[in-house]
Design a protein around this motif. Sequence first.
Motif, PDB file in Angstrom:
ATOM      1  N   GLU A 151      -7.852  14.965  -2.533  1.00 26.07           N
ATOM      2  CA  GLU A 151      -7.266  13.650  -2.318  1.00 26.07           C
ATOM      3  C   GLU A 151      -8.126  12.814  -1.371  1.00 26.07           C
ATOM      4  OE1 GLU A 151      -4.222  11.984  -3.535  1.00 26.07           O
ATOM      5  OE2 GLU A 151      -4.965  13.393  -5.031  1.00 26.07           O
ATOM      6  N   TYR A 152      -8.731  13.467  -0.389  1.00 24.30           N
ATOM      7  CA  TYR A 152      -9.639  12.764   0.521  1.00 24.30           C
ATOM      8  C   TYR A 152     -10.820  12.187  -0.261  1.00 24.30           C
ATOM      9  CZ  TYR A 152     -13.635  12.355   3.662  1.00 24.30           C
ATOM     10  OH  TYR A 152     -14.768  11.920   4.305  1.00 24.30           O
ATOM     11  N   THR A 169      -7.477   2.611   1.471  1.00 23.04           N
ATOM     12  CA  THR A 169      -6.984   3.953   1.814  1.00 23.04           C
ATOM     13  C   THR A 169      -7.127   4.259   3.301  1.00 23.04           C
ATOM     14  OG1 THR A 169      -9.129   4.981   1.327  1.00 23.04           O
ATOM     15  CG2 THR A 169      -7.554   4.802  -0.482  1.00 23.04           C
ATOM     16  N   ASN A 178     -11.338  -1.101   2.798  1.00 26.29           N
ATOM     17  CA  ASN A 178     -10.972   0.158   2.141  1.00 26.29           C
ATOM     18  C   ASN A 178      -9.464   0.341   2.263  1.00 26.29           C
ATOM     19  OD1 ASN A 178     -10.501   2.775   1.272  1.00 26.29           O
ATOM     20  ND2 ASN A 178     -12.287   3.639   2.277  1.00 26.29           N
ATOM     21  N   ASP A 193      -9.845   9.192  -2.252  1.00 26.76           N
ATOM     22  CA  ASP A 193      -9.796   7.990  -1.417  1.00 26.76           C
ATOM     23  C   ASP A 193     -11.180   7.381  -1.226  1.00 26.76           C
ATOM     24  OD1 ASP A 193      -7.080   8.077  -1.112  1.00 26.76           O
ATOM     25  OD2 ASP A 193      -7.108   8.979   0.880  1.00 26.76           O
ATOM     26  N   ARG A 213       1.019   4.142  -2.856  1.00 25.76           N
ATOM     27  CA  ARG A 213       0.592   5.480  -2.445  1.00 25.76           C
ATOM     28  C   ARG A 213       1.621   6.536  -2.825  1.00 25.76           C
ATOM     29  NH1 ARG A 213      -4.419   7.167  -0.305  1.00 25.76           N
ATOM     30  NH2 ARG A 213      -4.140   9.157   0.733  1.00 25.76           N
ATOM     31  N   HIS A 225      -5.212  -1.009  -3.907  1.00 23.72           N
ATOM     32  CA  HIS A 225      -5.154   0.429  -3.632  1.00 23.72           C
ATOM     33  C   HIS A 225      -5.206   1.227  -4.930  1.00 23.72           C
ATOM     34  CE1 HIS A 225      -3.029   4.259  -2.759  1.00 23.72           C
ATOM     35  NE2 HIS A 225      -3.694   4.196  -1.619  1.00 23.72           N
ATOM     36  N   LEU A 277       0.832  -1.206   0.000  1.00 18.70           N
ATOM     37  CA  LEU A 277       0.000   0.000   0.000  1.00 18.70           C
ATOM     38  C   LEU A 277       0.869   1.259   0.000  1.00 18.70           C
ATOM     39  CD1 LEU A 277      -2.840  -0.894   2.542  1.00 18.70           C
ATOM     40  CD2 LEU A 277      -2.933  -0.973   0.072  1.00 18.70           C
ATOM     41  N   ASN A 295      -5.575   6.951   7.064  1.00 19.71           N
ATOM     42  CA  ASN A 295      -6.502   7.701   7.901  1.00 19.71           C
ATOM     43  C   ASN A 295      -5.929   7.772   9.316  1.00 19.71           C
ATOM     44  OD1 ASN A 295      -8.764   7.609  10.002  1.00 19.71           O
ATOM     45  ND2 ASN A 295      -9.889   8.244   8.185  1.00 19.71           N
ATOM     46  N   HIS A 320      -8.691   1.069  -6.514  1.00 19.91           N
ATOM     47  CA  HIS A 320      -9.654   1.804  -5.683  1.00 19.91           C
ATOM     48  C   HIS A 320      -9.604   3.302  -5.977  1.00 19.91           C
ATOM     49  CE1 HIS A 320     -12.079   2.538  -2.027  1.00 19.91           C
ATOM     50  NE2 HIS A 320     -11.328   3.620  -1.901  1.00 19.91           N
ATOM     51  N   ARG A 321      -8.410   3.823  -6.209  1.00 20.60           N
ATOM     52  CA  ARG A 321      -8.249   5.263  -6.386  1.00 20.60           C
ATOM     53  C   ARG A 321      -8.258   5.726  -7.845  1.00 20.60           C
ATOM     54  NH1 ARG A 321      -5.628   8.840  -2.936  1.00 20.60           N
ATOM     55  NH2 ARG A 321      -4.067   9.289  -4.528  1.00 20.60           N
TER      56      ARG A 321
END
Length: 829
Positions: free
Chosen positions: A206-207, A378, A376, A210, A37, A84, A33, A382, A87-88
């Motif tokens: 970016e939030y 992402t 999730n 995610d 990222r 990841h 991840l 968090n 997902h994004r």
Amino acid sequence: MLEHKPRPPLPPPWKEFAASPLVPVALSAGIGLLIDRFFEPPLHLLALLAAAGVVSAVIGYFRSHQYATMGFCLAAAAMAAIHHHTHRNVFPADDVGRFADEQPLIVRVRGLLDETPVLRRSSTEGFGPLQRVDRATAVLDATELRDGSGVWHPVSGRLRISVEQIAGPNEQPPLTGIFVGDEIEMTGLLSRPSPTGNPGEWDYAEYLRDERIRGELRATKADDTVTRLNDHGRAFAILARLRGTFAKRIDEIFPPREAALARALLIGDTSAMDRDEWDAFARTGVVHVLAISGQHLVILAGFVWWTLLIFGVRRRRGAIAVIVLIVAYAILSGLRPSALRAAVMVVLICSSIVSRKPVQSANMFAIAFLLVIAWNPTDLFNTGCQLSFVSVFVLMWGISRWLAPRELTPLEQLLAESRSNISKFLHHLGHWLLVFFAITAILTITNAPLIMMRQNLVPTIGILIGPPLIILTAIALVAGFIVLILGNLPVIGWLAITALSWSDGIVHWADQIPGSSRYVPTPAYWWTVGFYLLLACGILLADRRFALALLAWLAFGLVGLPRTNSDELRVTFLAVGHGGCTVLETPDGRTLLYDAGTMAGPDTVRRIIAPFLWSRGINRIDELFLSHADLDHFNGVSELSRRFPIGQVTMTPSFATKDTPEVANVLLALRDRAIPRRIASAGDRFTCGTVSLSVLHPPIEGPDGVENERSLVLHVEHGTHSFLLTGDLEKSGMTRVLGLPPVDCDILMAPHHGSRSAFPPQLLYWCSPELVVVNRGNRPESAVRAGDAGAAPVWDTWTAGAIIVRSHSSGLTAEAFRRKERIVVKRGR
């Protein structure tokens, strides 16, 4: 006489982790991840690595278990990175986000509400926005979209919807009566989420990325723009009904202030809490007692477990009942990462009771991690998720060893047995109180770097008030659930209300204590990573020598590196919307601010101004200049003074004479914090090393008119470069300034946010700027354009984001933060 033999020391935790087969898999997945990222390798490369890992694992299974383990780890890392990445970045062709662009487009959208609307009420304090606006936000699973052509297009994907409404005593909050699962139709402005506009600012785009959201739909006047087509169109809408029933019952049973806390504590609904109340819990470091987390699930599971045992329910049946309850509660609360982690671990423990097979703690920890990132990927990034796993790791393998009771010698056992019952009770009570406070202190220290990264806060008072608040909120949690399920039982209801009232009182008392918390600049990533590597090594190796290294590392981070002097004057025009805040960092290390406010209210300080200063390593403001007494230029002063020591505030002669509650409040805040004030008028001159600031306007008296006409005009000079800061100068004030001898300036702040009426052509001839900067809170068409400024380029903070100008001996440069554009304004001589 028998010889006393001490217990053999426990093996270091690393041996348990090394013997747990899922630990390397979880560690590899986490590394995968992180790689995706921060480095974003190509998807086809990740697929090849995953395939190679699977093949290696299969071959190694028949030949060498060592190679099989390496293959599994490689496959886990690659598959986690793929998860990841997709997902994004991977969206279907009909995703609604493809209709979104930088320029808002009026559209009509249909879809199912995927998230309970969250209401954010406007501030009611004296520093609030000029026009009070309530805002409700939610997530919509879009199904159809109609654009300007009038054609309905089938779409998929998620949108963040936002509905604003002017606050009023007779106005219902927006999105009232709409729940999760409802099908709605909404008309609004669809746009792509804007990238962050200022250094240090939280990246909202970016939030949303995610959360797999690529578009925002904004509207006003909910009655005209949002229509419910069908109620509860989803199977899980029963949860919405249940949450609504619980919320209504809470409002009926609890007084208003306690009801807001009860909603947050019991069902995870924080919409009833105002910003000030939430910030008080955050500043004192105890916000975790309200936000539904693993702590809440463990308390609830423990209470139910022991209650069932007391009433004679068999252990296996009790374990099954706890599983059902905890899973249902985790889903009801929205499956937040910390709640999901706790639910998984509780389920595994209860499953071991049912199956009568023990579960390895390290394996259980790894399974919880793998399921959280599978839900999730992402969530690993968090802060709440990170705090949850760090706290559990420290509790299970650190604190459990550090605070384990020491084995008594025969003499100590004899002395203990000789005490009276009261003495024994007091001794045990004192011991457990010390343990409780020690646990709180250790967790506060170990969580400090993450809190500093996200909130720029060191809540030292949390060590003192944490234990009593955990006890009080645990009582409120248990009593509150009994009341919600069985109705308002008098004694139980009183207990819940009293516990919440005391919790609220303790927090607000602690928040008023000087030094109860300290705001700090954002720590460096390398320092934060180093801290947690030292922590992990110290716990896994069971070596207490790491504790001293850890405390030294923490102290080094809190003190920070001193700011070094240079030959550079750095001037940053922050993008705060309709308002202004210009930050001057002088070569001798001082920080000056020109204005601190915006129409959006004082929350801008928390979101933009303070994060920028902390990102620059600034923890003190030497002087704050207030251009004039209009709210959008000073309503952040109180929040700013809460976060930073301010050496002095300089204002115009007429500032304090403006008879408004907001001016009175800011003057009171300056007095309460013992911040000196001084008056600046035309002819004054201030110096900061090689930087000089000359006041061109206003005079000691006049001119007549509104505050804009008496706006503070500063001519800032550094070497051969100069800046002209004009605030909201206009009308008679502008006429007076243009009557002064002309000045040469390289950077001109356009008066009154670039308003055409405040920007006469004569101003360009009077000061001959090389670059015009506009503090804008609206679209470029409503303000001065490049053609109006002659040959000088015009940059506005609406499109450019923060505008950073550097003055040094080799020249003058400007950078647009959002556009990543850089130019040389003037070369050195």
